[in-house]
Design a protein around this motif. Structure first.
Motif, PDB file in Angstrom:
ATOM      1  N   GLU B 169       0.883  -1.300  -0.072  1.00  0.00           N
ATOM      2  CA  GLU B 169      -0.018  -0.012   0.089  1.00  0.00           C
ATOM      3  C   GLU B 169       0.586   1.214   0.147  1.00  0.00           C
ATOM      4  O   GLU B 169       1.586   1.617   1.160  1.00  0.00           O
ATOM      5  CB  GLU B 169      -0.914  -0.017   1.394  1.00  0.00           C
ATOM      6  CG  GLU B 169      -2.133  -1.029   1.106  1.00  0.00           C
ATOM      7  CD  GLU B 169      -1.822  -2.149   1.367  1.00  0.00           C
ATOM      8  OE1 GLU B 169      -0.884  -2.702   2.096  1.00  0.00           O
ATOM      9  OE2 GLU B 169      -2.632  -3.271   0.858  1.00  0.00           O
ATOM     10  N   GLY B 171      -0.021   4.325   0.095  1.00  0.00           N
ATOM     11  CA  GLY B 171      -0.371   5.359   1.548  1.00  0.00           C
ATOM     12  C   GLY B 171       0.287   4.872   2.674  1.00  0.00           C
ATOM     13  O   GLY B 171       1.002   5.848   3.624  1.00  0.00           O
ATOM     14  N   GLY B 359      -8.047   9.516  -2.462  1.00  0.00           N
ATOM     15  CA  GLY B 359      -6.861   8.925  -2.706  1.00  0.00           C
ATOM     16  C   GLY B 359      -6.382   8.516  -4.150  1.00  0.00           C
ATOM     17  O   GLY B 359      -5.787   7.384  -4.661  1.00  0.00           O
ATOM     18  N   GLN B 380     -19.087  -4.828   6.053  1.00  0.00           N
ATOM     19  CA  GLN B 380     -18.506  -6.239   5.342  1.00  0.00           C
ATOM     20  C   GLN B 380     -19.145  -7.407   4.809  1.00  0.00           C
ATOM     21  O   GLN B 380     -19.101  -7.691   3.866  1.00  0.00           O
ATOM     22  CB  GLN B 380     -17.425  -6.872   6.166  1.00  0.00           C
ATOM     23  CG  GLN B 380     -16.160  -6.030   6.348  1.00  0.00           C
ATOM     24  CD  GLN B 380     -15.251  -6.676   7.616  1.00  0.00           C
ATOM     25  OE1 GLN B 380     -15.598  -7.007   8.421  1.00  0.00           O
ATOM     26  NE2 GLN B 380     -13.774  -6.719   6.996  1.00  0.00           N
ATOM     27  N   GLU B 393     -12.773  -5.148  -1.261  1.00  0.00           N
ATOM     28  CA  GLU B 393     -12.088  -5.050  -0.244  1.00  0.00           C
ATOM     29  C   GLU B 393     -12.545  -4.243   0.766  1.00  0.00           C
ATOM     30  O   GLU B 393     -12.336  -3.094   0.559  1.00  0.00           O
ATOM     31  CB  GLU B 393     -10.558  -4.769  -0.567  1.00  0.00           C
ATOM     32  CG  GLU B 393      -9.899  -6.016  -1.497  1.00  0.00           C
ATOM     33  CD  GLU B 393      -8.309  -5.586  -1.704  1.00  0.00           C
ATOM     34  OE1 GLU B 393      -7.880  -4.786  -1.206  1.00  0.00           O
ATOM     35  OE2 GLU B 393      -7.816  -6.277  -2.570  1.00  0.00           O
ATOM     36  N   ILE B 394     -13.215  -4.745   1.790  1.00  0.00           N
ATOM     37  CA  ILE B 394     -13.751  -3.891   2.977  1.00  0.00           C
ATOM     38  C   ILE B 394     -13.298  -4.372   4.370  1.00  0.00           C
ATOM     39  O   ILE B 394     -13.250  -5.392   4.606  1.00  0.00           O
ATOM     40  CB  ILE B 394     -15.337  -3.981   3.050  1.00  0.00           C
ATOM     41  CG1 ILE B 394     -15.853  -3.603   1.590  1.00  0.00           C
ATOM     42  CG2 ILE B 394     -15.941  -3.187   4.134  1.00  0.00           C
ATOM     43  CD1 ILE B 394     -17.616  -3.592   1.631  1.00  0.00           C
ATOM     44  N   GLY B 395     -12.590  -3.432   4.820  1.00  0.00           N
ATOM     45  CA  GLY B 395     -11.771  -3.487   6.028  1.00  0.00           C
ATOM     46  C   GLY B 395     -11.570  -2.536   6.792  1.00  0.00           C
ATOM     47  O   GLY B 395     -12.037  -1.369   6.539  1.00  0.00           O
ATOM     48  N   PRO B 396     -10.881  -2.840   7.964  1.00  0.00           N
ATOM     49  CA  PRO B 396     -10.596  -1.557   8.914  1.00  0.00           C
ATOM     50  C   PRO B 396      -9.869  -0.691   8.118  1.00  0.00           C
ATOM     51  O   PRO B 396      -8.655  -1.276   7.515  1.00  0.00           O
ATOM     52  CB  PRO B 396     -10.056  -1.928  10.134  1.00  0.00           C
ATOM     53  CG  PRO B 396      -9.955  -3.640  10.223  1.00  0.00           C
ATOM     54  CD  PRO B 396     -10.269  -3.826   8.810  1.00  0.00           C
ATOM     55  N   GLY B 397      -9.936   0.506   8.365  1.00  0.00           N
ATOM     56  CA  GLY B 397      -8.875   1.667   7.442  1.00  0.00           C
ATOM     57  C   GLY B 397      -9.252   2.989   7.741  1.00  0.00           C
ATOM     58  O   GLY B 397     -10.360   3.129   8.586  1.00  0.00           O
ATOM     59  N   HIS B 398      -8.251   3.975   7.314  1.00  0.00           N
ATOM     60  CA  HIS B 398      -8.703   5.315   7.705  1.00  0.00           C
ATOM     61  C   HIS B 398      -9.864   5.913   6.628  1.00  0.00           C
ATOM     62  O   HIS B 398      -9.831   5.607   5.559  1.00  0.00           O
ATOM     63  CB  HIS B 398      -7.449   5.945   7.344  1.00  0.00           C
ATOM     64  CG  HIS B 398      -7.509   7.468   7.529  1.00  0.00           C
ATOM     65  ND1 HIS B 398      -7.630   8.114   8.525  1.00  0.00           N
ATOM     66  CD2 HIS B 398      -7.066   8.577   6.295  1.00  0.00           C
ATOM     67  CE1 HIS B 398      -7.663   9.523   8.467  1.00  0.00           C
ATOM     68  NE2 HIS B 398      -7.352   9.672   7.246  1.00  0.00           N
ATOM     69  N   GLY B 399     -10.691   6.707   7.277  1.00  0.00           N
ATOM     70  CA  GLY B 399     -11.875   7.290   6.704  1.00  0.00           C
ATOM     71  C   GLY B 399     -11.272   8.293   5.589  1.00  0.00           C
ATOM     72  O   GLY B 399     -11.158   8.256   4.590  1.00  0.00           O
ATOM     73  N   THR B 401      -9.260  12.669   5.851  1.00  0.00           N
ATOM     74  CA  THR B 401      -9.052  14.136   6.637  1.00  0.00           C
ATOM     75  C   THR B 401     -10.162  14.766   6.966  1.00  0.00           C
ATOM     76  O   THR B 401     -10.618  15.158   8.300  1.00  0.00           O
ATOM     77  CB  THR B 401      -7.924  14.742   6.047  1.00  0.00           C
ATOM     78  OG1 THR B 401      -6.704  13.717   5.875  1.00  0.00           O
ATOM     79  CG2 THR B 401      -7.827  15.872   6.727  1.00  0.00           C
ATOM     80  N   GLY B 415     -13.444   5.390   3.991  1.00  0.00           N
ATOM     81  CA  GLY B 415     -12.687   5.907   3.134  1.00  0.00           C
ATOM     82  C   GLY B 415     -12.697   4.941   1.828  1.00  0.00           C
ATOM     83  O   GLY B 415     -12.678   3.809   1.849  1.00  0.00           O
ATOM     84  N   TYR B 416     -12.805   5.653   0.705  1.00  0.00           N
ATOM     85  CA  TYR B 416     -12.815   4.984  -0.769  1.00  0.00           C
ATOM     86  C   TYR B 416     -11.726   4.549  -1.106  1.00  0.00           C
ATOM     87  O   TYR B 416     -10.772   5.297  -1.167  1.00  0.00           O
ATOM     88  CB  TYR B 416     -13.594   5.816  -1.706  1.00  0.00           C
ATOM     89  CG  TYR B 416     -13.243   5.339  -3.153  1.00  0.00           C
ATOM     90  CD1 TYR B 416     -13.971   4.257  -3.635  1.00  0.00           C
ATOM     91  CD2 TYR B 416     -12.550   6.013  -4.047  1.00  0.00           C
ATOM     92  CE1 TYR B 416     -13.877   3.720  -4.861  1.00  0.00           C
ATOM     93  CE2 TYR B 416     -12.407   5.582  -5.281  1.00  0.00           C
ATOM     94  CZ  TYR B 416     -12.923   4.437  -5.598  1.00  0.00           C
ATOM     95  OH  TYR B 416     -12.789   3.907  -7.099  1.00  0.00           O
ATOM     96  N   ASP B 417     -11.409   3.394  -1.236  1.00  0.00           N
ATOM     97  CA  ASP B 417     -10.190   2.885  -1.644  1.00  0.00           C
ATOM     98  C   ASP B 417      -9.856   2.323  -3.145  1.00  0.00           C
ATOM     99  O   ASP B 417     -10.976   1.672  -3.703  1.00  0.00           O
ATOM    100  CB  ASP B 417      -9.614   1.552  -0.982  1.00  0.00           C
ATOM    101  CG  ASP B 417      -8.864   1.744   0.283  1.00  0.00           C
ATOM    102  OD1 ASP B 417      -8.963   2.990   0.702  1.00  0.00           O
ATOM    103  OD2 ASP B 417      -8.878   1.040   1.178  1.00  0.00           O
TER     104      ASP B 417
END
Lengths: 461, 461
Positions: B169, B171, B359, B380, B393-399, B401, B415-417
């Motif tokens: 990643e 990021g 992103g 999920q 791919e849905i999981g814990p992550g940053h929303g 800023t 957060g859209y990845d």
């Protein structure tokens, strides 16, 4: 931008590594091996620099051309320099079609002319000077079939069915619309038309005409076939709505020359335990002449060579022999692929699996596999190892044109799959150039391929 | 190229749709709804044309600039034209930092000068004419801390720790190396240095210096901070090896002007059943001044607006109110995000969830979620619906800023990845332009976001 973080991969991996202690231990070792491969690729990957050489020093390399021969020499030298155990050529006769002078086209309504950016489809005959005729637009075979002869005879058939943008896999849309390019000239000739104009197989709206191979049928007349860019096709369609009787003029000087001697380039890493069992990994060395053949298929070439380099550089010596194969003539004949399978059979070689990278050099996603259910299941059982790299989509799919002739001689034909959303914007056009390739995406692809080859080499199929 | 086909998606979807009859039926309806959203996006998506307008008619739009104001006007007009139920502005005071004349830098060894392509980091003070000093290179904080004062005092501290290319990643690599940019000037000043030179946060080897925000500490002196391109950083490092006593000259005319009144732009689709429950979806309207702010974050802006348009155009009217928010000042202050949360709280609004796209506008992959375990699990549980679009791919992550300040007021920050491999090649540089955005990838992102917003709107959290 926000800082990204995706926890899902690690979580899924942990869950999938759970089952039995022994399996867990094997998985851990394999997981570390794959991490080593990725690290080598991301820190010291050579694919990008090799692609820079191939695209800048050789460029477009259509079968039979001097550039194709230069590509063979470049490929052999590159594999020798990489220090593989054995590097050799396989002689193969290939078609030699040349485009000739740049194609010209314009539509005329009275004295007003509108120029079109066109290119000959690969294999087309020439127009022998200016070919002038009316145009009939069709968007389906049924529509063509339903037209009375007097409406199509002596005209250009203009095939204007777009690729379907709602297919998520762009390759599916390419396959779906590709029959116009492949059969357009035959079906046109059958109806007494003088030529075929084909909407470019692209999901982009732009001015690049896309070439690609087309077919003739010996039983019908050979008529010229040209591609119009998607913008050009839209424009011609508009012109026709206003002026159904417009005249289209096409000038193409392409020709089919006698076949030429050419070569597949093969490099080998000998297997440490089972040297007689062979895993092939390849792409095609030839490309269309309009551009540098970067994504199609320079990326597949350099990734295939990189698979061997990664295994060598990381010390993960394969237990079975791994061959990088630069196939000649995928674009208009598959002669290289046929020759490779023929020689393998003649030598009674034992081939375990073959992998091809020929869908662009974008971010890896997984693999499409042609194999019996048990073999597919075995390959899919390794998917958890690819989760940390977002490359775990392993399922039934097409292997590749060049490895196709090996069917029946291998347990699995494997197609390397990457993100394909932007692939057809540049495919077979002047825009397929080195600058469209992203270094990281390319190197990650080689790593993903090497990881699966490593597992097959270790566990067999 | 070979024809691609990935069977895995369909197979996985069928398996996952199995459980109970009722759930199956709900899933089928949702599956069809999402297909409708994607079809609308891929056939008639407006994100790309909106982005063309924003990047070509407005361009770079740093907070406080006339272009930022123009972007506010463009955004309001665009949302009004789209026919949303309500469009309004939220006033917010923002910092106003200006770059001034193009920065200049060169290294001198005796009479030989080597020019460097640099840019001021956002928020930096000026050099007040030419700032000349020696250079000390460091690649870690520990290394800086271990240096005796006389080695660093009166010098430029040159922070040359690269982003780690082995993080899959990108990021994560950005977050990991970003402390040099954020704290470089403070730590330099603490040691008596005259300025900070920071290696650009990029995984590419190129000549673009990357800007981005930096910080000062009121307790220490404010020294200028500039970014060097990655190639420039490598070059300076080489020069220093040969000539540790070289002199570096830096000239920057940037300044912090008084704060300026600006705005968030908000558009709403009223919920059909629960109009008082709000789901926000946004990006940031401001961008750095060096380029058009295409991927950062023009794509997030147009996708957020597209989410509402897709729901409206498909007739999938949301049961809860959906708001598109164009946040102002993400890049150097987050004032827009703070204001939005403050107003929401003051008005006692009930916010269900907030999503941010910041992103890049590349192929969708999934979502990173900040929520309690039960809420995350609920989100999920919808992953199977995204499998056909490879966006599961849905999981814990940053929303994000801008939505961060809503924490505590919403059940989930999302957060859209998307595929991020090439994002940092262009992020915060002159290369972040419209031509780097692929239409399909962008439109698929809006569809993916709309699909999840639709599900939240229907089922709540």
């Amino acid at each position: 931008m926000r800082f990204l973080s995706r926890g899902v991969a690690a979580v899924a991996l942990a869950a999938l590594l759970a089952p039995a202690a022994q399996a867990q231990s094997a998985s851990k070792i394999d997981s570390l091996a794959i991490r080593t491969i990725y690290d080598e690729a991301l820190l010291r990957g050579q694919s990008y620099e090799n692609l820079r050489q191939l695209t800048s020093q050789v460029g477009g390399r259509l079968s039979g051309s001097p550039e194709a021969q230069k590509a063979v020499e470049w490929g052999k030298a590159a594999m020798e320099k990489a220090g593989f155990d054995r590097v050799y050529l396989q002689e193969v006769m290939v078609p030699h079609w040349v485009r000739g002078a740049k194609e010209k086209a314009e539509a005329k309504v009275g004295s007003k002319a509108t120029k079109f950016n066109v290119c000959a489809l690969g294999g087309s005959v020439a127009t022998k000077g200016k070919l002038k005729a009316g145009v009939v637009e069709v968007t389906s075979w049924d529509q063509l079939a339903a037209m009375p002869d007097n409406q199509v005879k002596g005209k250009f058939i203009f095939y204007n069915r777009p690729m379907n943008p709602t297919f998520i896999e762009t390759g599916r849309a390419y396959g779906d619309a590709g029959d116009q390019r492949r059969r357009g000239a035959i079906e046109a000739a059958k109806r007494g038309a003088v030529g075929a104009l084909v909407r470019s197989l692209s999901l982009a709206h732009d001015d690049y005409p896309h070439t690609g191979t087309m077919s003739y049928d010996d039983k019908v007349n050979k008529v010229p076939a040209a591609a119009l860019s998607t913008n050009g096709a839209d424009q011609l369609s508009q012109l026709l709505k206003a002026n159904p009787t417009l005249t289209f003029e096409l000038e193409m000087a392409c020709q089919q020359l006698p076949e030429v001697k050419s070569y597949n380039v093969v490099g080998e890493l000998k297997g440490s335990k089972y040297p007689d069992e062979i895993i092939s990994v390849g792409g095609h060395l030839d490309s269309w002449d309009l551009a540098q053949g970067a994504h199609d298929d320079g990326t597949g070439i350099v990734q295939s060579m990189e698979v061997l380099r990664l295994l060598k550089a990381t010390g993960l010596r394969p237990e079975r022999t791994v061959r990088a194969v630069f196939f000649m003539n995928e674009e208009n004949g598959t002669r290289g692929g046929l020759k490779y399978a023929e020689l393998a059979k003649a030598a009674n070689e034992k081939h375990v699996a073959a992998m091809e990278s020929d869908g662009g050099g974008f971010t890896p996603r997984g693999f499409g596999v042609e194999a019996d259910p048990a073999t597919l299941a075995k390959i899919q059982s390794w998917a958890p190892l690819f989760v940390p790299y977002h490359s775990e989509e392993i399922g039934p799919g097409h292997g590749g044109t060049d490895i196709g002739p090996l069917k029946g001689q291998v347990k699995a034909l494997i197609g390397y799959d990457c993100d394909d959303q932007r692939y057809f914007d540049i495919h077979h056009t002047a825009a397929d150039t080195f600058d469209k390739v992203n270094r990281r995406e390319l190197e990650m692809g080689g790593a993903s391929m090497a990881a699966l080859i490593y597992l097959i080499s270790k566990y067999g199929l």
